[in-house]
Design an enzyme around this catalytic site. Structure first.
Site, short mmCIF file in Angstrom:
data_model
loop_
_atom_site.label_atom_id
_atom_site.label_comp_id
_atom_site.label_asym_id
_atom_site.label_seq_id
_atom_site.Cartn_x
_atom_site.Cartn_y
_atom_site.Cartn_z
N PHE A 11 51.73 -40.37 -15.96
CA PHE A 11 50.71 -40.78 -14.98
C PHE A 11 49.89 -41.96 -15.52
O PHE A 11 49.87 -43.05 -14.92
CB PHE A 11 49.86 -39.54 -14.68
CG PHE A 11 48.46 -39.80 -14.21
CD1 PHE A 11 48.22 -40.62 -13.12
CD2 PHE A 11 47.37 -39.20 -14.85
CE1 PHE A 11 46.93 -40.85 -12.66
CE2 PHE A 11 46.08 -39.42 -14.40
CZ PHE A 11 45.86 -40.26 -13.31
N ILE A 12 49.27 -41.80 -16.68
CA ILE A 12 48.42 -42.87 -17.21
C ILE A 12 49.27 -44.01 -17.77
O ILE A 12 49.01 -45.18 -17.52
CB ILE A 12 47.46 -42.31 -18.29
CG1 ILE A 12 46.49 -41.31 -17.65
CG2 ILE A 12 46.71 -43.44 -18.99
CD1 ILE A 12 45.59 -40.57 -18.64
N ASP A 31 59.45 -42.45 -23.58
CA ASP A 31 59.03 -41.24 -22.87
C ASP A 31 60.22 -40.29 -22.84
O ASP A 31 61.36 -40.71 -22.63
CB ASP A 31 58.62 -41.61 -21.43
CG ASP A 31 57.72 -40.55 -20.81
OD1 ASP A 31 56.59 -40.90 -20.43
OD2 ASP A 31 58.15 -39.37 -20.69
N LEU A 76 50.00 -42.43 -25.98
CA LEU A 76 49.59 -41.51 -24.90
C LEU A 76 50.47 -40.27 -24.86
O LEU A 76 50.09 -39.27 -24.24
CB LEU A 76 49.70 -42.21 -23.54
CG LEU A 76 48.90 -43.49 -23.32
CD1 LEU A 76 49.26 -44.12 -21.98
CD2 LEU A 76 47.41 -43.22 -23.37
N THR A 95 54.35 -31.17 -30.40
CA THR A 95 54.38 -32.55 -29.87
C THR A 95 53.12 -33.29 -30.27
O THR A 95 53.17 -34.45 -30.69
CB THR A 95 54.44 -32.54 -28.32
OG1 THR A 95 55.47 -31.68 -27.91
CG2 THR A 95 54.64 -33.93 -27.75
N ALA A 117 45.07 -41.79 -27.68
CA ALA A 117 44.47 -41.02 -26.58
C ALA A 117 44.09 -39.65 -27.08
O ALA A 117 44.94 -38.88 -27.54
CB ALA A 117 45.45 -40.91 -25.43
N TYR A 149 45.24 -26.89 -27.68
CA TYR A 149 45.27 -28.29 -27.24
C TYR A 149 44.13 -29.06 -27.90
O TYR A 149 44.34 -30.11 -28.52
CB TYR A 149 45.17 -28.34 -25.71
CG TYR A 149 45.17 -29.73 -25.14
CD1 TYR A 149 46.14 -30.67 -25.52
CD2 TYR A 149 44.21 -30.13 -24.22
CE1 TYR A 149 46.14 -31.94 -24.99
CE2 TYR A 149 44.21 -31.40 -23.68
CZ TYR A 149 45.18 -32.30 -24.07
OH TYR A 149 45.17 -33.57 -23.54
N LYS A 153 44.52 -31.98 -30.83
CA LYS A 153 43.98 -33.33 -30.63
C LYS A 153 42.91 -33.65 -31.68
O LYS A 153 42.77 -34.80 -32.11
CB LYS A 153 43.43 -33.47 -29.22
CG LYS A 153 44.52 -33.72 -28.20
CD LYS A 153 45.14 -35.08 -28.47
CE LYS A 153 46.21 -35.43 -27.48
NZ LYS A 153 46.77 -36.77 -27.77
#
Ligand code: UDP
Length: 322
Positions: A11-12, A31, A76, A95, A117, A149, A153
């Site tokens: 999306f981004i 991707d 991203l 991931t 990101a 998550y 991050k």
């Protein structure tokens, strides 16, 4: 300039690739199509300055080659979406941690600038709103998979800052706050496309919990504008920067606004969290960005307001039935 966008079919990423091509850059994307899709980038593949590789960022020799030929890496690629995280925690952790480690390591070796990101999820359930970059992170226990998550991050951020301090890697860490717009899919739980789709299909809008929880939404076009400025700003290197909005709205009110704008006959239904996600699921009560740092560094303010975000996303969903 040649830019590598990991997660470029997402999306981004696809919006970013579009903007980079529009300003004349050469763009490589990688991707694995786990949450991204070819449909997002089909219209770009005719551009001779656009190059796409369908593979995983865990493929080290491939990443080495891609990083080698670019001037800037925008990282991203990640497992995103609360539903995906709750359902596939192993994939999320691996991931997000291994992928970022590889991207940063390759960039450090070749001394390439990185935009990383991150996410407002890292603030967790802190109730000191709005969230400022040097605030404490308040996370829940490890038995609740949602927090994996934020934790993954946060590790990415630590690693990026460590590379900056030890290896002088020029890296800018951007904490994205609830980015919305065309091409975002509701499949992984995101509230905006889910509620808009429900409204357009005349189905009940599923508001989880009481609906008093708040979020602050930023339009993807605004996010990209901010990222492009940050990418060219030496003063942003080694910094953690919120990229979001400080305008909070409750999910209940969001649902009502969506029904109004789409002129839908749908009603709102409340779904308990344990039914929507898992037993004991913890949500954030409020979330809004302190945008002072971003504004000071870049002068950025959002241009697209909520109503327009809903209209643009609804137009996209009408044109692209999944
Ligand atoms: N949410 C909701 N209905 C949905 C999907 C999500 O009420 O169909 C709620 C969710 O519980 C959360 C908010 O909307 O309080 C934002 O959820 P999202 O997954 O979009 O983002 P995040 O929780 O990461 O901010």
């Amino acid at each position: 300039m040649r830019v590598l966008v990991t997660g470029g079919a997402g999306f981004i990423g696809s919006h970013l690739a579009e903007a980079l091509l529009a300003r004349g850059d050469e763009v490589d994307i990688i991707d694995d199509l786990s949450t991204g899709s070819m449909a997002n980038i089909d219209h770009l593949t005719r551009n001779p300055r656009f190059h796409h590789t369908i593979d995983t960022i865990i493929n080290v020799p491939l990443m080495a080659e891609l990083v080698d030929r670019c001037d800037l890496v925008v990282h991203l690629a990640a497992a995103v979406g609360v539903r995906l995280i709750v359902e596939s925690p192993v994939r999320t952790i691996s991931t997000n941690i291994r992928g970022t480690e590889i991207a940063l390591n390759m960039a450090a070796k070749k001394h390439k600038k990185v935009i990383l990101a991150s996410t407002s999820e890292v603030y967790g359930k802190s109730n000191k709103v709005p969230f400022a970059e040097d605030d404490d992170l308040v996370l829940g226990p490890t038995i609740k998979s949602r927090w994996s998550y934020a934790c993954s991050k946060a590790i990415d951020e630590f690693l990026a800052l460590a590379y900056f301090r030890e290896g002088k890697l020029p890296v800018v860490i951007c904490r994205f706050f609830n980015i919305v717009g065309p091409r975002q899919t509701g499949r992984y739980g995101m509230v905006f496309p889910r509620l808009i789709r429900q409204a357009l299909e005349g189905k009940d809008l599923t508001v989880y919990g009481t609906g008093t929880q708040t979020r602050s939404f930023l339009f993807v076009g605004d996010l990209i504008r901010a990222l492009l400025v940050l990418a060219g700003l030496p003063a942003a290197e080694g910094q953690v920067i919120n990229v979001g909005s400080d305008r909070e709205i409750s999910i209940e009110r969001l649902a009502g606004t969506i029904i109004g704008i789409t002129k839908s006959g749908s009603a709102i239904t409340h779904v308990p969290y344990e039914k929507a996600y898992e037993e004991g699921f913890e949500d954030m009560g409020r979330r809004a960005a302190d945008v002072g740092k971003l504004h000071r560094l870049t002068g950025f303010t959002p241009a697209v307001m909520l109503e327009e975000m809903i209209e643009k996303t609804a137009a996209y969903i009408r044109e692209n039935k999944e």
